[in-house]
Scaffold this motif. Structure first.
Motif, PDB file in Angstrom:
ATOM      1  N   ALA A  27      62.500   6.160  -6.872  1.00 30.76           N
ATOM      2  CA  ALA A  27      61.796   7.432  -6.666  1.00 30.76           C
ATOM      3  C   ALA A  27      61.657   8.199  -7.987  1.00 30.76           C
ATOM      4  CB  ALA A  27      62.539   8.293  -5.647  1.00 30.76           C
ATOM      5  N   ALA A  28      60.484   8.757  -8.189  1.00 31.62           N
ATOM      6  CA  ALA A  28      60.212   9.505  -9.421  1.00 31.62           C
ATOM      7  C   ALA A  28      59.295  10.671  -9.105  1.00 31.62           C
ATOM      8  CB  ALA A  28      59.545   8.597 -10.455  1.00 31.62           C
ATOM      9  N   LEU A  29      59.390  11.685  -9.913  1.00 30.61           N
ATOM     10  CA  LEU A  29      58.441  12.791  -9.807  1.00 30.61           C
ATOM     11  C   LEU A  29      57.043  12.263 -10.140  1.00 30.61           C
ATOM     12  CD1 LEU A  29      60.458  15.635 -11.573  1.00 30.61           C
ATOM     13  CD2 LEU A  29      60.030  15.375  -9.116  1.00 30.61           C
ATOM     14  N   PRO A  30      55.999  12.980  -9.773  1.00 35.20           N
ATOM     15  CA  PRO A  30      54.641  12.520 -10.106  1.00 35.20           C
ATOM     16  C   PRO A  30      54.477  12.287 -11.615  1.00 35.20           C
ATOM     17  CG  PRO A  30      54.555  14.344  -8.569  1.00 35.20           C
ATOM     18  CD  PRO A  30      55.994  14.221  -9.003  1.00 35.20           C
ATOM     19  N   TYR A  31      53.642  11.314 -11.934  1.00 35.12           N
ATOM     20  CA  TYR A  31      53.457  10.898 -13.333  1.00 35.12           C
ATOM     21  C   TYR A  31      53.027  12.037 -14.242  1.00 35.12           C
ATOM     22  CZ  TYR A  31      48.381  11.087 -13.200  1.00 35.12           C
ATOM     23  OH  TYR A  31      47.098  11.541 -13.143  1.00 35.12           O
ATOM     24  N   ASP A  32      52.257  12.993 -13.723  1.00 36.91           N
ATOM     25  CA  ASP A  32      51.706  14.039 -14.584  1.00 36.91           C
ATOM     26  C   ASP A  32      52.635  15.239 -14.759  1.00 36.91           C
ATOM     27  OD1 ASP A  32      51.380  14.897 -11.962  1.00 36.91           O
ATOM     28  OD2 ASP A  32      49.286  15.475 -12.195  1.00 36.91           O
ATOM     29  N   THR A  69      39.673  17.957 -11.763  1.00 33.81           N
ATOM     30  CA  THR A  69      40.505  17.099 -12.597  1.00 33.81           C
ATOM     31  C   THR A  69      39.729  16.726 -13.851  1.00 33.81           C
ATOM     32  OG1 THR A  69      41.408  16.202 -10.553  1.00 33.81           O
ATOM     33  CG2 THR A  69      41.893  15.002 -12.560  1.00 33.81           C
ATOM     34  N   ARG A  70      40.456  16.655 -14.971  1.00 33.88           N
ATOM     35  CA  ARG A  70      39.821  16.246 -16.222  1.00 33.88           C
ATOM     36  C   ARG A  70      39.325  14.813 -16.111  1.00 33.88           C
ATOM     37  NH1 ARG A  70      44.809  17.633 -19.140  1.00 33.88           N
ATOM     38  NH2 ARG A  70      44.534  15.555 -19.985  1.00 33.88           N
ATOM     39  N   ALA A  71      38.155  14.575 -16.637  1.00 32.37           N
ATOM     40  CA  ALA A  71      37.502  13.264 -16.522  1.00 32.37           C
ATOM     41  C   ALA A  71      38.376  12.136 -17.056  1.00 32.37           C
ATOM     42  CB  ALA A  71      36.158  13.283 -17.237  1.00 32.37           C
ATOM     43  N   GLU A  72      39.057  12.344 -18.207  1.00 32.32           N
ATOM     44  CA  GLU A  72      39.854  11.253 -18.775  1.00 32.32           C
ATOM     45  C   GLU A  72      41.049  10.913 -17.884  1.00 32.32           C
ATOM     46  OE1 GLU A  72      41.841  14.774 -20.995  1.00 32.32           O
ATOM     47  OE2 GLU A  72      39.784  14.259 -20.538  1.00 32.32           O
ATOM     48  N   LYS A  73      41.587  11.891 -17.148  1.00 36.48           N
ATOM     49  CA  LYS A  73      42.691  11.614 -16.228  1.00 36.48           C
ATOM     50  C   LYS A  73      42.193  10.832 -15.013  1.00 36.48           C
ATOM     51  CE  LYS A  73      46.222  12.278 -17.151  1.00 36.48           C
ATOM     52  NZ  LYS A  73      47.012  11.384 -18.011  1.00 36.48           N
ATOM     53  N   GLU A  74      40.987  11.158 -14.537  1.00 35.80           N
ATOM     54  CA  GLU A  74      40.422  10.399 -13.419  1.00 35.80           C
ATOM     55  C   GLU A  74      40.182   8.950 -13.837  1.00 35.80           C
ATOM     56  OE1 GLU A  74      36.961  12.137 -11.628  1.00 35.80           O
ATOM     57  OE2 GLU A  74      38.017  13.995 -11.149  1.00 35.80           O
ATOM     58  N   VAL A  75      39.609   8.754 -15.011  1.00 34.94           N
ATOM     59  CA  VAL A  75      39.346   7.401 -15.505  1.00 34.94           C
ATOM     60  C   VAL A  75      40.666   6.649 -15.672  1.00 34.94           C
ATOM     61  CG1 VAL A  75      38.500   6.074 -17.486  1.00 34.94           C
ATOM     62  CG2 VAL A  75      37.150   7.966 -16.578  1.00 34.94           C
ATOM     63  N   ASP A  76      41.681   7.315 -16.199  1.00 34.85           N
ATOM     64  CA  ASP A  76      43.000   6.699 -16.368  1.00 34.85           C
ATOM     65  C   ASP A  76      43.541   6.203 -15.034  1.00 34.85           C
ATOM     66  OD1 ASP A  76      45.718   6.120 -17.337  1.00 34.85           O
ATOM     67  OD2 ASP A  76      46.257   8.031 -16.393  1.00 34.85           O
ATOM     68  N   ARG A  77      43.530   7.048 -14.018  1.00 31.84           N
ATOM     69  CA  ARG A  77      44.089   6.661 -12.710  1.00 31.84           C
ATOM     70  C   ARG A  77      43.229   5.600 -12.028  1.00 31.84           C
ATOM     71  NH1 ARG A  77      49.162   6.765 -12.836  1.00 31.84           N
ATOM     72  NH2 ARG A  77      48.548   6.462 -14.974  1.00 31.84           N
ATOM     73  N   GLN A  88      58.610  20.011   3.842  1.00 35.65           N
ATOM     74  CA  GLN A  88      57.184  19.683   3.879  1.00 35.65           C
ATOM     75  C   GLN A  88      57.061  18.252   4.382  1.00 35.65           C
ATOM     76  OE1 GLN A  88      56.173  20.287  -0.310  1.00 35.65           O
ATOM     77  NE2 GLN A  88      54.877  21.994   0.310  1.00 35.65           N
ATOM     78  N   THR A  89      56.142  18.041   5.295  1.00 37.42           N
ATOM     79  CA  THR A  89      55.925  16.706   5.832  1.00 37.42           C
ATOM     80  C   THR A  89      54.466  16.336   5.667  1.00 37.42           C
ATOM     81  OG1 THR A  89      57.648  17.049   7.484  1.00 37.42           O
ATOM     82  CG2 THR A  89      56.143  15.222   7.862  1.00 37.42           C
ATOM     83  N   GLY A  90      54.245  15.136   5.180  1.00 36.04           N
ATOM     84  CA  GLY A  90      52.887  14.643   5.010  1.00 36.04           C
ATOM     85  C   GLY A  90      52.711  13.304   5.699  1.00 36.04           C
ATOM     86  N   VAL A  91      51.477  12.984   5.999  1.00 35.46           N
ATOM     87  CA  VAL A  91      51.124  11.703   6.573  1.00 35.46           C
ATOM     88  C   VAL A  91      50.539  10.854   5.451  1.00 35.46           C
ATOM     89  CG1 VAL A  91      49.689  10.503   8.271  1.00 35.46           C
ATOM     90  CG2 VAL A  91      50.600  12.792   8.797  1.00 35.46           C
ATOM     91  N   ALA A  92      51.141   9.703   5.208  1.00 36.59           N
ATOM     92  CA  ALA A  92      50.606   8.782   4.202  1.00 36.59           C
ATOM     93  C   ALA A  92      49.644   7.834   4.912  1.00 36.59           C
ATOM     94  CB  ALA A  92      51.730   8.015   3.521  1.00 36.59           C
ATOM     95  N   THR A 107      48.718   3.348  -6.718  1.00 41.17           N
ATOM     96  CA  THR A 107      50.087   3.618  -7.156  1.00 41.17           C
ATOM     97  C   THR A 107      50.472   5.092  -7.113  1.00 41.17           C
ATOM     98  OG1 THR A 107      49.313   3.724  -9.432  1.00 41.17           O
ATOM     99  CG2 THR A 107      50.163   1.594  -8.650  1.00 41.17           C
ATOM    100  N   GLY A 108      49.544   5.941  -6.782  1.00 37.82           N
ATOM    101  CA  GLY A 108      49.866   7.358  -6.720  1.00 37.82           C
ATOM    102  C   GLY A 108      49.081   8.059  -5.639  1.00 37.82           C
ATOM    103  N   PRO A 109      49.778   8.740  -4.755  1.00 34.77           N
ATOM    104  CA  PRO A 109      49.064   9.400  -3.671  1.00 34.77           C
ATOM    105  C   PRO A 109      48.204  10.552  -4.164  1.00 34.77           C
ATOM    106  CG  PRO A 109      51.350  10.093  -3.696  1.00 34.77           C
ATOM    107  CD  PRO A 109      51.211   9.012  -4.730  1.00 34.77           C
ATOM    108  N   ILE A 110      47.182  10.826  -3.412  1.00 36.46           N
ATOM    109  CA  ILE A 110      46.347  11.999  -3.628  1.00 36.46           C
ATOM    110  C   ILE A 110      46.631  12.917  -2.454  1.00 36.46           C
ATOM    111  CG2 ILE A 110      43.984  12.862  -3.792  1.00 36.46           C
ATOM    112  CD1 ILE A 110      43.290  10.020  -4.905  1.00 36.46           C
ATOM    113  N   PHE A 111      47.037  14.131  -2.730  1.00 40.94           N
ATOM    114  CA  PHE A 111      47.437  15.040  -1.673  1.00 40.94           C
ATOM    115  C   PHE A 111      46.234  15.756  -1.090  1.00 40.94           C
ATOM    116  CE2 PHE A 111      51.131  14.567  -4.429  1.00 40.94           C
ATOM    117  CZ  PHE A 111      52.057  14.121  -3.493  1.00 40.94           C
ATOM    118  N   LEU A 112      46.130  15.696   0.214  1.00 38.50           N
ATOM    119  CA  LEU A 112      45.074  16.371   0.961  1.00 38.50           C
ATOM    120  C   LEU A 112      45.740  17.271   1.996  1.00 38.50           C
ATOM    121  CD1 LEU A 112      42.840  13.242   1.727  1.00 38.50           C
ATOM    122  CD2 LEU A 112      42.613  14.825  -0.186  1.00 38.50           C
ATOM    123  N   ALA A 113      45.054  18.270   2.426  1.00 35.55           N
ATOM    124  CA  ALA A 113      45.553  19.157   3.482  1.00 35.55           C
ATOM    125  C   ALA A 113      44.581  19.111   4.648  1.00 35.55           C
ATOM    126  CB  ALA A 113      45.671  20.583   2.950  1.00 35.55           C
TER     127      ALA A 113
END
Length: 188
Positions: A21-26, A125-133, A102-106, A144-150
């Protein structure tokens, strides 16, 4: 209405989840991420921030960084650090910090729903970060990384979440950062 689907996951073996387990990459800059990976080589940051395994002279967007992320992920699958679910499932992911839960549905959501405005954008989101992911996902052949939606409160979803939380969690631990983490599998 947005399309939400179950998915086949790659997830840590039960006894390894707390170490992975790790905090988000950013949340980390490169120096902080490197120190975290040095302290905890099994941290998911080894995959999410694979540049931590190269000297600073190697650009974080270099092809070999993405290749290292791919190789580490799939080595961990091969050596049993991760297991591959045998069918499509949903997951509940619960975080507890300072007494707040907090509870989320994956689940999987449609990128077309996002692009077409069915799922509303919540940040620019900055374009270079989107391209990176995007490159990271493409090269790893895994999200490899969730995108949080509500979503708006929905009684049916609340009932399903409550029912799922009656089961024994797949994971139940406190992370290095002191955050309670529980994951429930929804396979029915």
């Amino acid at each position: 209405m947005a399309e939400i689907r179950p998915f086949v996951s790659i997830r840590p073996q039960r006894g390894k989840a707390a170490e992975i387990a790790a905090l988000p990459y950013d949340v980390y800059n490169r120096e902080e991420a490197t120190k975290e990976v040095e302290r905890h080589p099994q941290s998911f940051l080894s995959i999410d921030r694979a540049e931590t395994q190269f000297p600073l002279s190697v650009d974080m967007y270099d092809d070999k960084v993405y290749e290292r992320a791919h190789d580490t992920l799939w080595q961990w699958v091969e050596n049993g650090t991760f297991l591959t679910e045998d069918k499509k499932c949903y997951y509940l992911y619960e975080l507890t910090m300072n007494g707040r839960v907090q509870t989320g549905v994956a689940a999987c959501a449609s990128i077309d729903d996002y692009e077409n405005g069915v799922i509303k954008k919540h940040e620019n989101t900055r374009a270079e970060k989107e391209v990176d992911r995007i490159r990271h996902v493409d090269v790893c052949n895994a999200q490899t990384g969730p995108i949080f939606l509500a979503y708006r409160k929905n009684e049916t979803i609340c009932e399903l979440v409550a029912r799922a939380k009656e089961k024994t969690p797949v994971y139940d631990f406190i992370s290095r950062e002191g955050i309670g983490q529980r994951v429930f599998l929804i396979d029915d």
